[in-house]
Write a protein that holds these residues in place. Structure first.
Motif, PDB file in Angstrom:
ATOM      1  N   MET A   1       0.839  -1.201   0.111  1.00 42.27           N
ATOM      2  CA  MET A   1      -0.057   0.121  -0.130  1.00 42.27           C
ATOM      3  C   MET A   1       0.928   1.234  -0.151  1.00 42.27           C
ATOM      4  SD  MET A   1      -2.994   0.433   2.543  1.00 42.27           S
ATOM      5  CE  MET A   1      -4.561   0.700   2.203  1.00 42.27           C
ATOM      6  N   VAL A   2       0.487   2.077  -0.870  1.00 43.00           N
ATOM      7  CA  VAL A   2       1.366   3.315  -0.845  1.00 43.00           C
ATOM      8  C   VAL A   2       0.508   4.546  -0.316  1.00 43.00           C
ATOM      9  CG1 VAL A   2       2.421   4.949  -2.738  1.00 43.00           C
ATOM     10  CG2 VAL A   2       2.523   2.714  -3.094  1.00 43.00           C
ATOM     11  N   PHE A   3       1.270   5.327   0.517  1.00 41.44           N
ATOM     12  CA  PHE A   3       0.510   6.470   1.315  1.00 41.44           C
ATOM     13  C   PHE A   3       1.240   7.748   0.565  1.00 41.44           C
ATOM     14  CE2 PHE A   3       0.348   2.995   4.294  1.00 41.44           C
ATOM     15  CZ  PHE A   3      -0.984   2.977   4.600  1.00 41.44           C
ATOM     16  N   ALA A   4       0.262   8.833   0.564  1.00 43.74           N
ATOM     17  CA  ALA A   4       0.834  10.176  -0.129  1.00 43.74           C
ATOM     18  C   ALA A   4       1.324  10.859   1.252  1.00 43.74           C
ATOM     19  CB  ALA A   4      -0.276  10.952  -0.392  1.00 43.74           C
ATOM     20  N   PRO A   5       2.426  11.933   0.979  1.00 44.68           N
ATOM     21  CA  PRO A   5       2.865  12.391   2.214  1.00 44.68           C
ATOM     22  C   PRO A   5       2.041  13.167   2.983  1.00 44.68           C
ATOM     23  CG  PRO A   5       3.686  13.309  -0.192  1.00 44.68           C
ATOM     24  CD  PRO A   5       2.629  12.461  -0.330  1.00 44.68           C
ATOM     25  N   GLY A   6       2.119  12.868   4.372  1.00 42.61           N
ATOM     26  CA  GLY A   6       1.421  13.129   5.406  1.00 42.61           C
ATOM     27  C   GLY A   6       0.282  12.147   5.818  1.00 42.61           C
ATOM     28  N   GLU A   7      -0.034  11.262   4.925  1.00 44.12           N
ATOM     29  CA  GLU A   7      -1.002  10.291   5.247  1.00 44.12           C
ATOM     30  C   GLU A   7      -0.369   9.131   6.175  1.00 44.12           C
ATOM     31  OE1 GLU A   7      -4.070   8.633   2.669  1.00 44.12           O
ATOM     32  OE2 GLU A   7      -3.159   9.873   1.223  1.00 44.12           O
ATOM     33  N   LYS A   8      -1.152   8.556   7.039  1.00 43.91           N
ATOM     34  CA  LYS A   8      -0.711   7.593   7.967  1.00 43.91           C
ATOM     35  C   LYS A   8      -1.476   6.335   7.555  1.00 43.91           C
ATOM     36  CE  LYS A   8       0.973  10.736  11.264  1.00 43.91           C
ATOM     37  NZ  LYS A   8       0.862  11.242  12.698  1.00 43.91           N
ATOM     38  N   PRO A   9      -1.060   5.362   7.909  1.00 45.36           N
ATOM     39  CA  PRO A   9      -2.077   4.085   7.775  1.00 45.36           C
ATOM     40  C   PRO A   9      -2.876   3.898   9.148  1.00 45.36           C
ATOM     41  CG  PRO A   9       0.424   3.399   8.005  1.00 45.36           C
ATOM     42  CD  PRO A   9       0.230   4.904   8.125  1.00 45.36           C
ATOM     43  N   GLY A  10      -4.062   3.830   8.717  1.00 45.67           N
ATOM     44  CA  GLY A  10      -5.305   3.878   9.817  1.00 45.67           C
ATOM     45  C   GLY A  10      -5.906   5.132   9.604  1.00 45.67           C
ATOM     46  N   LEU A  11      -5.247   6.029   8.856  1.00 47.69           N
ATOM     47  CA  LEU A  11      -6.233   7.194   8.654  1.00 47.69           C
ATOM     48  C   LEU A  11      -7.611   7.242   8.080  1.00 47.69           C
ATOM     49  CD1 LEU A  11      -5.846  10.441   8.920  1.00 47.69           C
ATOM     50  CD2 LEU A  11      -5.161  10.507   6.823  1.00 47.69           C
ATOM     51  N   GLU A  12      -7.679   6.264   7.123  1.00 45.30           N
ATOM     52  CA  GLU A  12      -8.905   5.934   6.543  1.00 45.30           C
ATOM     53  C   GLU A  12     -10.126   5.346   7.499  1.00 45.30           C
ATOM     54  OE1 GLU A  12     -10.290   3.268   2.935  1.00 45.30           O
ATOM     55  OE2 GLU A  12      -8.620   4.338   2.454  1.00 45.30           O
ATOM     56  N   GLN A  13      -9.378   4.481   8.535  1.00 49.59           N
ATOM     57  CA  GLN A  13     -10.242   3.816   9.546  1.00 49.59           C
ATOM     58  C   GLN A  13     -10.809   4.744  10.509  1.00 49.59           C
ATOM     59  OE1 GLN A  13      -7.792   0.975  11.339  1.00 49.59           O
ATOM     60  NE2 GLN A  13      -8.056  -0.611   9.625  1.00 49.59           N
ATOM     61  N   ASP A  14      -9.826   5.870  10.820  1.00 47.64           N
ATOM     62  CA  ASP A  14     -10.390   6.922  11.566  1.00 47.64           C
ATOM     63  C   ASP A  14     -11.386   7.888  11.005  1.00 47.64           C
ATOM     64  OD1 ASP A  14      -8.543   6.258  13.679  1.00 47.64           O
ATOM     65  OD2 ASP A  14      -6.920   7.861  13.124  1.00 47.64           O
ATOM     66  N   GLU A  15     -11.325   8.098   9.547  1.00 42.88           N
ATOM     67  CA  GLU A  15     -12.427   8.451   8.969  1.00 42.88           C
ATOM     68  C   GLU A  15     -13.741   7.911   8.933  1.00 42.88           C
ATOM     69  OE1 GLU A  15     -13.185  12.188   6.966  1.00 42.88           O
ATOM     70  OE2 GLU A  15     -11.357  11.575   7.510  1.00 42.88           O
ATOM     71  N   VAL A  16     -13.539   6.737   8.870  1.00 41.82           N
ATOM     72  CA  VAL A  16     -14.887   5.856   9.036  1.00 41.82           C
ATOM     73  C   VAL A  16     -15.531   5.907  10.378  1.00 41.82           C
ATOM     74  CG1 VAL A  16     -15.694   3.370   8.827  1.00 41.82           C
ATOM     75  CG2 VAL A  16     -14.271   4.218   7.153  1.00 41.82           C
ATOM     76  N   LYS A  17     -14.645   6.046  11.332  1.00 41.72           N
ATOM     77  CA  LYS A  17     -15.145   5.969  12.693  1.00 41.72           C
ATOM     78  C   LYS A  17     -15.826   7.360  12.944  1.00 41.72           C
ATOM     79  CE  LYS A  17     -11.890   2.914  14.953  1.00 41.72           C
ATOM     80  NZ  LYS A  17     -10.676   3.004  15.736  1.00 41.72           N
ATOM     81  N   LEU A  18     -15.213   8.278  12.565  1.00 44.25           N
ATOM     82  CA  LEU A  18     -15.714   9.772  12.722  1.00 44.25           C
ATOM     83  C   LEU A  18     -17.054   9.703  11.896  1.00 44.25           C
ATOM     84  CD1 LEU A  18     -12.683  12.013  12.189  1.00 44.25           C
ATOM     85  CD2 LEU A  18     -14.099  11.845  14.199  1.00 44.25           C
ATOM     86  N   GLN A  19     -17.301   9.182  10.601  1.00 46.44           N
ATOM     87  CA  GLN A  19     -18.630   9.157   9.958  1.00 46.44           C
ATOM     88  C   GLN A  19     -19.559   8.359  10.755  1.00 46.44           C
ATOM     89  OE1 GLN A  19     -17.545   7.751   6.142  1.00 46.44           O
ATOM     90  NE2 GLN A  19     -16.654   9.733   5.471  1.00 46.44           N
ATOM     91  N   LYS A  20     -19.165   7.474  11.343  1.00 48.64           N
ATOM     92  CA  LYS A  20     -20.096   6.644  11.944  1.00 48.64           C
ATOM     93  C   LYS A  20     -20.929   7.406  13.280  1.00 48.64           C
ATOM     94  CE  LYS A  20     -18.926   1.984  10.452  1.00 48.64           C
ATOM     95  NZ  LYS A  20     -18.378   0.710  10.851  1.00 48.64           N
ATOM     96  N   ALA A  21     -19.666   8.148  14.068  1.00 53.31           N
ATOM     97  CA  ALA A  21     -19.993   8.787  15.172  1.00 53.31           C
ATOM     98  C   ALA A  21     -20.983  10.014  14.825  1.00 53.31           C
ATOM     99  CB  ALA A  21     -18.582   9.430  15.847  1.00 53.31           C
ATOM    100  N   SER A  22     -20.581  10.508  13.831  1.00 49.76           N
ATOM    101  CA  SER A  22     -21.339  11.544  13.398  1.00 49.76           C
ATOM    102  C   SER A  22     -22.790  11.244  13.072  1.00 49.76           C
ATOM    103  CB  SER A  22     -20.722  12.236  12.048  1.00 49.76           C
ATOM    104  OG  SER A  22     -19.401  12.940  12.350  1.00 49.76           O
ATOM    105  N   LYS A  23     -22.766  10.017  12.483  1.00 57.42           N
ATOM    106  CA  LYS A  23     -24.153   9.779  11.766  1.00 57.42           C
ATOM    107  C   LYS A  23     -25.100   9.368  12.982  1.00 57.42           C
ATOM    108  CE  LYS A  23     -26.372   6.023   9.074  1.00 57.42           C
ATOM    109  NZ  LYS A  23     -26.184   4.963   8.208  1.00 57.42           N
ATOM    110  N   GLN A  24     -24.278   8.743  13.878  1.00 55.09           N
ATOM    111  CA  GLN A  24     -25.071   8.355  15.318  1.00 55.09           C
ATOM    112  C   GLN A  24     -25.585   9.579  16.089  1.00 55.09           C
ATOM    113  OE1 GLN A  24     -25.785   4.890  16.295  1.00 55.09           O
ATOM    114  NE2 GLN A  24     -27.020   6.344  18.060  1.00 55.09           N
ATOM    115  N   ILE A  25     -24.657  10.605  16.046  1.00 58.55           N
ATOM    116  CA  ILE A  25     -25.257  11.914  16.785  1.00 58.55           C
ATOM    117  C   ILE A  25     -26.171  12.606  16.293  1.00 58.55           C
ATOM    118  CG2 ILE A  25     -24.310  14.440  17.034  1.00 58.55           C
ATOM    119  CD1 ILE A  25     -21.487  12.999  17.577  1.00 58.55           C
ATOM    120  N   VAL A  26     -26.239  12.591  14.715  1.00 60.97           N
ATOM    121  CA  VAL A  26     -27.383  13.071  14.278  1.00 60.97           C
ATOM    122  C   VAL A  26     -28.772  12.396  14.347  1.00 60.97           C
ATOM    123  CG1 VAL A  26     -28.273  13.669  11.841  1.00 60.97           C
ATOM    124  CG2 VAL A  26     -25.932  14.142  12.484  1.00 60.97           C
ATOM    125  N   GLN A  27     -28.730  11.074  14.182  1.00 64.82           N
ATOM    126  CA  GLN A  27     -29.703   9.959  14.616  1.00 64.82           C
ATOM    127  C   GLN A  27     -30.443  10.461  15.717  1.00 64.82           C
ATOM    128  OE1 GLN A  27     -28.340   6.341  13.568  1.00 64.82           O
ATOM    129  NE2 GLN A  27     -28.740   6.375  11.557  1.00 64.82           N
TER     130      GLN A  27
END
Length: 68
Positions: A1-27
């Motif tokens: 897997m190739v990461f762009a400068p400044g990107e870290k592994p797991g950043l995508e997972q954090d993004e998914v967690k934030l989206q799920k948390a945001s969705k739960q807050i709105v609901q």
């Protein structure tokens, strides 16, 4: 897997967690708002017995005039 400068592994997972948390807050917020509207609607339909009824009029809470 190739990461762009400044990107870290797991950043995508954090993004998914934030989206799920945001969705739960709105609901949760929507559910609470619906419950509040339902309670207010029920209170308007059945005013409390024994005391003067209150009425929301032009953004102000006023006592409803009673016949004496």
């Amino acid at each position: 897997m190739v990461f762009a400068p400044g990107e870290k592994p797991g950043l995508e997972q954090d993004e998914v967690k934030l989206q799920k948390a945001s969705k739960q807050i709105v609901q949760t917020a929507i559910l609470r708002a619906l419950q509040q509207v339902s309670q207010e609607s029920q209170q308007r339909q059945a005013p409390p017995k024994g005391g003067p009824s209150l009425q929301l009029e032009r953004g102000k809470l006023t006592k409803k005039h009673e016949k004496k």
